[in-house]
Design an enzyme around this catalytic site. Structure first.
Site, short mmCIF file in Angstrom:
data_model
loop_
_atom_site.label_atom_id
_atom_site.label_comp_id
_atom_site.label_asym_id
_atom_site.label_seq_id
_atom_site.Cartn_x
_atom_site.Cartn_y
_atom_site.Cartn_z
N ASP A 1 58.59 -34.40 8.74
CA ASP A 1 57.46 -35.23 9.13
C ASP A 1 56.82 -35.82 7.88
O ASP A 1 56.89 -35.23 6.79
CB ASP A 1 56.43 -34.42 9.91
CG ASP A 1 55.31 -35.30 10.45
OD1 ASP A 1 55.60 -36.24 11.19
OD2 ASP A 1 54.13 -35.05 10.09
N GLU B 1 53.18 -38.12 6.40
CA GLU B 1 51.89 -38.77 6.60
C GLU B 1 51.85 -39.98 5.67
O GLU B 1 52.45 -39.95 4.58
CB GLU B 1 50.72 -37.83 6.30
CG GLU B 1 50.66 -36.61 7.19
CD GLU B 1 50.48 -36.92 8.66
OE1 GLU B 1 49.91 -37.99 8.97
OE2 GLU B 1 50.92 -36.12 9.50
N HIS C 1 44.80 -38.04 9.04
CA HIS C 1 45.29 -36.99 8.14
C HIS C 1 44.24 -36.43 7.18
O HIS C 1 44.41 -35.34 6.64
CB HIS C 1 46.51 -37.49 7.34
CG HIS C 1 46.28 -38.76 6.58
ND1 HIS C 1 45.39 -38.88 5.55
CD2 HIS C 1 46.87 -39.99 6.71
CE1 HIS C 1 45.42 -40.11 5.06
NE2 HIS C 1 46.30 -40.81 5.77
N HIS D 1 46.27 -34.08 11.34
CA HIS D 1 47.72 -34.13 11.17
C HIS D 1 48.06 -33.69 9.75
O HIS D 1 47.41 -34.07 8.79
CB HIS D 1 48.25 -35.54 11.40
CG HIS D 1 48.23 -35.95 12.83
ND1 HIS D 1 49.19 -36.76 13.39
CD2 HIS D 1 47.36 -35.66 13.83
CE1 HIS D 1 48.91 -36.96 14.67
NE2 HIS D 1 47.80 -36.31 14.96
N ASP E 1 52.92 -30.07 11.12
CA ASP E 1 53.56 -30.79 12.22
C ASP E 1 55.06 -30.50 12.28
O ASP E 1 55.65 -30.42 13.36
CB ASP E 1 53.32 -32.29 12.10
CG ASP E 1 51.88 -32.66 12.43
OD1 ASP E 1 51.09 -31.75 12.75
OD2 ASP E 1 51.54 -33.86 12.36
#
Length: 243
Positions: A7, A9, A57, A152, A157
């Site tokens: 994942d 950001e 985030h 997040h 995640d």
């Protein structure tokens, strides 16, 4: 089989307008088991995050200012994912950003270093059409606690997605208990589970009031079809053999 749940950001939604990766998190699975081996880096994007992305985030420009640039973690990332199957939720988004970062460094696309990509969002939409299939929704559906996910985070995640993926694909597992034996053992390293006895089947008979309500509903159906609905028709009697 080695798999990496990944994942990212980012500073915004579109790498084509200059948005960059600010965090990347990877969790390793080996033969569908978490190994505890992870890859996690914060990255200085050399630009501010958009207001909407920052609200998601919470990684400020000040926090990221002293973090390495993508070029500095590039070799480590390539080594960690090399040859693995990659699992991503909404893969086009993350792959678009990874490809953009690779291109800035003069390298080919991200998928050139891995054996393939699984998009869990596509899988979820096929399994649950018309339902919400965000990571939070899938955690709720499979009973995976995400109470600690206030913002997040790429590593968090990835860890949640790893649990979701294993739950989504649990039917691929054999019904055996791994006793830790060597895979080369003749027994296959597992013991077959014994089938549990079926629970007692309880039959609840309708009372007179419920039967009356049922009959009234069937009468309404008779009127609607201008005849006799199939539930009012007597079952066909078996005919005797005339031979």
């Amino acid at each position: 089989m080695r798999q990496i749940v990944l994942d990212t950001e980012t500073t915004g939604l579109n790498p084509r307008t200059g948005d960059r990766i600010i965090e990347i998190g990877c969790v390793e699975l080996m033969n569908r088991r978490l190994t505890g081996k992870n890859f996690h880096r914060y990255i200085n994007p050399e630009r501010d995050s958009e207001e909407g992305a920052l609200a998601v985030h919470g990684l400020t420009t000040e926090f990221l200012r002293d973090k390495p640039k993508f070029a500095e973690i590039f070799a480590e990332l390539r080594e960690f994912v090399s040859g693995a199957e990659i699992i991503i939720h909404n893969a086009p988004f993350d792959l678009g950003f990874l490809d953009a970062e690779y291109k800035l460094l003069g390298h080919g696309p991200f998928v050139g270093d891995v054996s393939g990509v699984i998009d869990t969002l596509v899988q979820a939409k096929e399994m649950y059409p018309g339902k919400r299939n965000s990571l939070d929704a899938l955690c709720d559906r499979y009973g995976i606690s995400n109470a600690h996910r206030t913002l997040h985070g790429a590593l968090l995640d990835s860890e949640l997605l790893a649990e979701v993926y294993l739950a989504m694909t649990r039917g691929q597992n054999s019904f055996s208990i791994d006793l830790g034996a060597d895979e080369s053992d003749a027994g296959g390293g597992g013991e077959v589970l014994a089938l549990a006895p079926l629970a007692e089947i309880i039959v609840r008979v309708a009372n007179e009031e419920e039967l009356a309500e049922h009959e009234a509903a069937l009468t309404v159906l008779d009127k609607e079809v201008r005849g006799q609905c199939i539930w009012h028709q007597a079952p066909a009697q078996p005919t005797e053999n005339q031979d």
